[in-house]
Enzyme design. Structure first.
Site, PDB file in Angstrom:
ATOM      1  N   CYS A 381       0.194  -1.313   0.037  1.00 15.76           N
ATOM      2  CA  CYS A 381      -0.326   0.351  -0.122  1.00 15.76           C
ATOM      3  C   CYS A 381       1.131   1.251  -0.044  1.00 15.76           C
ATOM      4  O   CYS A 381       1.102   1.349  -1.165  1.00 15.76           O
ATOM      5  CB  CYS A 381      -0.692   0.348   0.457  1.00 15.76           C
ATOM      6  SG  CYS A 381      -2.413   1.069   0.279  1.00 15.76           S
ATOM      7  N   HIS A 507      -3.959  -5.258   0.847  1.00 16.31           N
ATOM      8  CA  HIS A 507      -2.710  -5.779   1.692  1.00 16.31           C
ATOM      9  C   HIS A 507      -3.801  -7.100   1.599  1.00 16.31           C
ATOM     10  O   HIS A 507      -4.650  -7.504   2.326  1.00 16.31           O
ATOM     11  CB  HIS A 507      -4.091  -5.401   2.830  1.00 16.31           C
ATOM     12  CG  HIS A 507      -3.798  -3.259   2.777  1.00 16.31           C
ATOM     13  ND1 HIS A 507      -2.917  -2.985   3.831  1.00 16.31           N
ATOM     14  CD2 HIS A 507      -4.405  -2.861   2.470  1.00 16.31           C
ATOM     15  CE1 HIS A 507      -2.523  -1.901   3.741  1.00 16.31           C
ATOM     16  NE2 HIS A 507      -3.539  -1.309   2.750  1.00 16.31           N
ATOM     17  N   GLU A 509      -1.835  -8.950   4.083  1.00 13.69           N
ATOM     18  CA  GLU A 509      -1.947  -9.569   4.768  1.00 13.69           C
ATOM     19  C   GLU A 509      -3.017 -10.371   5.297  1.00 13.69           C
ATOM     20  O   GLU A 509      -3.161 -10.996   6.583  1.00 13.69           O
ATOM     21  CB  GLU A 509      -1.146  -8.604   5.716  1.00 13.69           C
ATOM     22  CG  GLU A 509      -1.567  -7.529   5.973  1.00 13.69           C
ATOM     23  CD  GLU A 509      -1.654  -6.354   4.312  1.00 13.69           C
ATOM     24  OE1 GLU A 509      -1.332  -6.067   4.028  1.00 13.69           O
ATOM     25  OE2 GLU A 509      -2.093  -4.707   5.551  1.00 13.69           O
TER      26      GLU A 509
HETATM   27  N1  GLN Z   1      -2.010   6.732   2.437  1.00 15.03           N
HETATM   28  C1  GLN Z   1      -2.113   6.148   0.746  1.00 15.03           C
HETATM   29  C2  GLN Z   1      -3.401   6.009   0.488  1.00 15.03           C
HETATM   30  O1  GLN Z   1      -3.929   7.158   1.103  1.00 15.03           O
HETATM   31  C3  GLN Z   1      -1.484   5.217   1.429  1.00 15.03           C
HETATM   32  C4  GLN Z   1      -2.786   3.919   2.625  1.00 15.03           C
HETATM   33  C5  GLN Z   1      -2.347   2.646   2.411  1.00 15.03           C
HETATM   34  O2  GLN Z   1      -0.914   1.700   3.049  1.00 15.03           O
HETATM   35  N2  GLN Z   1      -3.088   1.959   4.014  1.00 15.03           N
HETATM   36  O3  GLN Z   1      -3.960   5.832  -0.372  1.00 15.03           O
END
Ligand code: GLN
Length: 547
Positions: A381, A507, A509
């Site tokens: 992410c 994600h 995970e």
């Molecule tokens: N802050 C980033 C976004 O909003 C990444 C978000 C995250 O890592 N879950 O896109």
């Protein structure tokens, strides 16, 4: 008739209700029962999505896009019953729904009150999970007995036996039996008080699960049983496990908890099949490799902020019979002390997600270090977004490249907001959330790991890779190996001239289990094991196939 098990906690918070509830769910599933898990949280936020990781730890995202409590991560890792929006409710959600009903005129003429309106709403979300497809619903009540805000939940569950029959309900209370060094004794008084409070509310627990550092003697169990009004067989010891959390379900079986639950609820089942869990413990006890991974995160000092990532690294270790030593490194420290000093010697570097600007440059420096030193790298992410920023600045030569989350005036916003996100003003539940499909490029690292051309992974972010820069990135050796099925959104990027450098916008995970490690985590740990073997001067035969 669906049976209901309620798990409450007493004496202190962080007593391990989530893990115990998940273990109970797993043990019942191992006996062939169909189980649904649920957590009711007494706080007023509608969901934990708007809370800082320092307050609440990780926000766990489900397939349907709901942002939930991290205990649901334990449930999903231990059990296989479906988890949905109905698996986690908060006081905020309950009140919101009652107030919306009141505004629609559903209670016309009535005074809307905690009892019966709020408690009825709580019971209705519990009963939603019952039905012909479900043998047992396990509902964990967040917070600790004695908290003002958990009272409506306790009152609601007190009423459940009246609705569905006493014989179909079981109350399990998890409590602490501390060891006082000065007195060299275990103390049962806090448990007596906690159960006393429960009984004042009208709940007589059926089973007490006692967390303790030292074994509880028969005499002490008798004392607890007498004062808390339960038979001695219903006082179950749950001693701290310093080796692994995977010992918890095995020790509960040993102490007869699942047997007792099934007898009390008249559930005729076979004995639980614990083979997969014994295998996990065997792998943990006798690892064939040992490697070290640096997780460089914004909230690395908080042990629960990246809970599922640490668990997934363990799962991948189990897959490879490897012990994975994890160092949690603050990205702000890399900014201050340098990547060379903090990151030398690791077999792999992982950069997890996050929000806000603090520590971003430390992440970028860590990624540069991994790229230039050919160290296996996994970005997740925000970790992927930082990998794009690093590559843009240091390989493509786009000076000042950044994400528009952190620099609105960047000349090269390689990460930016999609139009659909620009109009949004509400903060709660408005990110790109939940399971979405991605197509994988044949022959890519991602494809080799998943062994599939299409995958579905969970998202939680607002910002995306800016497609304007795709061809420039590709010309310099970046491969976009995963995209949304229409090709419009970048889901995975990887480097072509590196042993294993891969970053994902989603994600992974949230979909790893101890019995089935996530393919990308397995591939990352496989690459780290290979690097470790090469550095130790190992022969080719010492290295392993990355599967
Ligand atoms: N802050 C980033 C976004 O909003 C990444 C978000 C995250 O890592 N879950 O896109």
């Amino acid at each position: 008739m669906t049976k209901h098990i309620f798990v409450t906690g007493g004496v202190v918070s962080s007593i391990g209700k989530g893990l115990t509830s998940a273990s109970i769910g797993m043990l019942l599933e191992a006996r062939g029962l169909r189980v649904r898990m649920q957590k009711l949280d007494p706080y007023i936020n509608v969901d934990p999505g708007t809370m800082s990781p320092y307050q609440h730890g990780e926000v766990y995202v489900l397939d349907d896009g709901s942002e939930t409590d991290l205990d649901l991560g334990h449930y999903e890792r231990f059990t296989s019953g479906p988890l949905t929006r109905d698996s986690n409710y908060t006081t905020g959600q309950i009140y919101l729904s009652v107030i919306e009903k009141e505004r629609r005129g559903q209670f016309l003429g009535k005074t809307v009150q905690v009892i019966p309106h709020i408690t009825n709403e709580i019971k209705s979300v519990i009963y939603k999970l019952a039905g012909p497809e479900t043998d047992v619903v396990i509902t964990e009540i967040g917070g600790t007995i004695g908290d003002i805000e958990s009272l409506p939940f306790l009152e609601a569950i007190r009423q459940v036996p009246i609705d569905v029959g006493k014989e179909n309900c079981l109350f399990i209370h998890l409590t602490l039996v501390p060891y006082l060094k000065a007195a060299a004794e275990l103390k049962t008084k806090p448990t007596q008080h906690s159960v006393g409070q429960l009984r004042q509310i009208g709940i007589q627990p059926d089973i007490l699960v006692c967390r303790c550092e030292q074994s509880i003697s028969r005499e002490e169990r008798e004392k607890i049983a007498l004062f808390c009004n339960v038979p001695i067989q219903a006082v179950i010891e749950e001693k701290d496990k310093d080796f692994s959390i995977y010992e918890v379900p095995l020790s509960l079986v040993e102490n007869g908890l699942d047997d007792l639950i099934c007898r009390r609820l008249s559930l005729s089942t076979r004995q639980p099949d614990m083979t997969p869990w014994n295998d996990i413990l065997h792998r943990l006890r006798y690892p064939k490799h040992e490697i070290s991974i640096a997780v460089v995160g914004k909230y690395a000092e908080h042990k629960d902020a990246y809970k599922s990532i640490y668990e997934s690294l363990d799962h991948a270790g189990l897959h490879h019979h490897a012990h994975v030593r994890v160092s949690r490194i603050q990205s702000i420290d890399v900014e201050n002390e340098g990547a060379e000093r903090l990151l030398s010697g690791y077999d792999g570097i992982l950069i997890p997600g996050g929000f806000g600007e603090r520590g971003i440059e430390g992440k970028v420096q860590s990624i540069r270090f991994a790229r230039e030193r050919q160290i296996p790298f996994f970005g997740i992410c925000l970790g992927m977004q930082c990998a794009a920023i690093e590559f843009a600045r240091n390989v493509v030569g786009l000076q000042g490249a950044h994400s528009s989350e952190f620099d609105k005036d960047s000349p090269h916003p390689v990460i930016c907001l999609l139009n659909e996100q620009r109009e949004i003003t509400q903060m709660g539940g408005t990110m790109r959330l939940g399971a979405q499909k991605a197509n994988l490029a044949p022959g890519s690292l991602a494809h080799q790991a998943y062994l599939s051309e299409q995958v579905k992974e969970r998202h939680r972010h607002r910002y995306e890779f800016n497609n304007v820069y795709r061809s420039q990135f590709e010309a310099h050796g970046m491969r976009f190996s995963g995209t949304s099925p229409d090709g419009g959104l970048v889901e995975i990027l990887e480097l072509t001239n590196h042993p294993w450098f891969l970053a994902v916008q989603f994600h992974p995970e949230f979909k790893s289990k101890p019995t089935a490690a996530h393919p990308l985590f397995s591939a990352f740990i496989g690459a780290a094991i290979n690097r470790h073997a090469r550095r130790k001067g190992g022969r080719a035969t010492d290295t392993i196939e990355i599967v």
